[in-house]
Design a protein around this motif. Sequence first.
Motif, PDB file in Angstrom:
ATOM      1  N   GLU A 362      58.016  23.939  40.020  1.00 16.73           N
ATOM      2  CA  GLU A 362      57.375  24.884  39.273  1.00 16.73           C
ATOM      3  C   GLU A 362      56.928  26.149  39.883  1.00 16.73           C
ATOM      4  O   GLU A 362      56.298  27.275  39.272  1.00 16.73           O
ATOM      5  N   ASP A 363      56.728  26.161  41.241  1.00 18.20           N
ATOM      6  CA  ASP A 363      55.971  27.222  41.990  1.00 18.20           C
ATOM      7  C   ASP A 363      57.060  27.521  43.037  1.00 18.20           C
ATOM      8  O   ASP A 363      57.251  26.937  44.262  1.00 18.20           O
ATOM      9  N   HIS A 364      57.657  28.898  42.985  1.00 19.32           N
ATOM     10  CA  HIS A 364      58.566  29.349  44.068  1.00 19.32           C
ATOM     11  C   HIS A 364      57.881  30.656  44.989  1.00 19.32           C
ATOM     12  O   HIS A 364      58.458  31.192  45.657  1.00 19.32           O
ATOM     13  N   LEU A 365      56.462  30.411  44.859  1.00 12.93           N
ATOM     14  CA  LEU A 365      55.795  31.169  45.947  1.00 12.93           C
ATOM     15  C   LEU A 365      55.198  30.183  46.792  1.00 12.93           C
ATOM     16  O   LEU A 365      55.385  30.546  48.005  1.00 12.93           O
ATOM     17  N   GLY A 366      54.449  29.470  46.420  1.00 14.02           N
ATOM     18  CA  GLY A 366      54.078  28.172  47.098  1.00 14.02           C
ATOM     19  C   GLY A 366      52.903  28.950  48.007  1.00 14.02           C
ATOM     20  O   GLY A 366      52.241  27.990  49.010  1.00 14.02           O
ATOM     21  N   LEU A 367      52.041  29.853  47.685  1.00 10.95           N
ATOM     22  CA  LEU A 367      51.054  30.210  48.585  1.00 10.95           C
ATOM     23  C   LEU A 367      49.546  29.899  47.788  1.00 10.95           C
ATOM     24  O   LEU A 367      49.268  30.006  46.574  1.00 10.95           O
ATOM     25  N   ARG A 368      48.499  29.422  48.695  1.00  6.89           N
ATOM     26  CA  ARG A 368      47.136  29.426  48.326  1.00  6.89           C
ATOM     27  C   ARG A 368      46.432  30.513  48.343  1.00  6.89           C
ATOM     28  O   ARG A 368      46.569  31.198  49.455  1.00  6.89           O
ATOM     29  N   PHE A 369      45.620  31.006  47.228  1.00  7.99           N
ATOM     30  CA  PHE A 369      44.812  32.043  47.554  1.00  7.99           C
ATOM     31  C   PHE A 369      43.923  32.139  48.668  1.00  7.99           C
ATOM     32  O   PHE A 369      43.656  33.267  49.388  1.00  7.99           O
ATOM     33  N   GLU A 370      43.389  30.855  49.013  1.00  9.94           N
ATOM     34  CA  GLU A 370      42.237  30.891  50.275  1.00  9.94           C
ATOM     35  C   GLU A 370      43.025  31.345  51.438  1.00  9.94           C
ATOM     36  O   GLU A 370      42.373  31.681  52.394  1.00  9.94           O
ATOM     37  N   ASP A 371      44.337  30.796  51.604  1.00 10.59           N
ATOM     38  CA  ASP A 371      45.115  31.010  52.934  1.00 10.59           C
ATOM     39  C   ASP A 371      45.751  32.429  53.192  1.00 10.59           C
ATOM     40  O   ASP A 371      45.842  32.649  54.172  1.00 10.59           O
ATOM     41  N   SER A 372      46.049  33.144  52.071  1.00  8.29           N
ATOM     42  CA  SER A 372      47.075  34.026  51.861  1.00  8.29           C
ATOM     43  C   SER A 372      46.588  35.478  51.848  1.00  8.29           C
ATOM     44  O   SER A 372      47.179  36.466  51.771  1.00  8.29           O
ATOM     45  N   ALA A 373      45.034  35.517  51.408  1.00  4.03           N
ATOM     46  CA  ALA A 373      44.488  36.942  51.202  1.00  4.03           C
ATOM     47  C   ALA A 373      43.288  37.029  51.591  1.00  4.03           C
ATOM     48  O   ALA A 373      42.613  36.298  51.986  1.00  4.03           O
TER      49      ALA A 373
END
Length: 390
Positions: A362-373
């Motif tokens: 269901e997720d083809h980005l696979g990034l968490r907000f906490e780690d990626s921004a």
Amino acid sequence: MKRWLALALVLALPALAQEALKVGVVVSATGPAASLGIPERNTFLMLQDLLERTGGVAGRKVQFVILDDASDTTQAVRNTRRLVEEGVVAIVGTTTTPASLGMIPVVAEARVPTISLAASKDIIHPVDAQRFWVFKTPQTEELMARAIVADMVARGVKTVGYIGFNDAYGEGWARFFEAEARAKGLQVVASERYARTDTSVTGQVLRILARRPDAVLIGASGTPAVLPQRTLKERGYAGLIYQTHGVANPDFLRVGGADVEGTLLPAGPILVAEQLPSGYPTKRPSLDYIQRYEARYGIGSYSTFGAHAWDAWLILKPALERALKRADPAKDLAGFRAALRDEIEATRGLVATHGVFTFSREDHLGLRFEDSAVMVRVEGGRWKLERTFR
């Protein structure tokens, strides 16, 4: 004679078995998005040299077939068709959102796994029959809008004006930012558009200024994002100015100069890698990429966009290694492409420069907000870390 011919064929078999794995790359190395696409292209040139020195992937040579789409959707689609016909096992690209969206039907029809380097969530969501073949590395506008609104709330902003590109990038940012702003009690009092190639936005800026917003968000990317900010400054605007992660490259600072001082923007953590706290998961891979890139292209030359390309390879390389155990592209290219797609989707906990990638059906980005921004400010012509979200 027959014996010599047979011997020649036997000797040729290992060479045929080791035919290079072709990976297609489409970037915007010219045109309005060139400041984004050039570091992406440069990263793959650097990777090509690295792979030639280190022996490729699982003993197989890798050849990057790099094509420039000139920041044009039609050319991006044309390049994609060419790469499919050349028998690439995967495609990485392209730089801009409109062109990446245009590529989706082509790669889906040909069933070629693709990793986009553009921002829009629409590129990978929902994971339907076409997007089944598409992944991406840049943070979405939805994820980065969350960071911007959190920063605005912390600074006491109540009203916001918006001006963005009149294409899929600008519209996507308007949609996700306005939804996040409303959810957090902010009022968007003006919403304007302009073209990437425009030379004046005076009318749009005057309409925004008439609403007296506390802050203005510019939903643009690359050096064309400077124009609205410069016009706001020329017209005496003294409020906060936010940009998107689409400006996180040295050319934005060079072209913007004093006009972009004080800019606030969300970015991938690599933009301020040296300023990240110890233990931040992406710090080590980010510093590794920066060292490699600057050793080849010069101090201060790296950008988040080249790092998106690097992350795409960090994802693709182990997926290629696993897929090679399941299928032989020389014998069954379609089967290998399908296996590679599945192995990309099986990526779990891969630490890269922009975050930790964990894909799913269901997720083809696979990034968490906490780690990626992270939030960044332009100060003294440099990027300064304002805050993390961990």
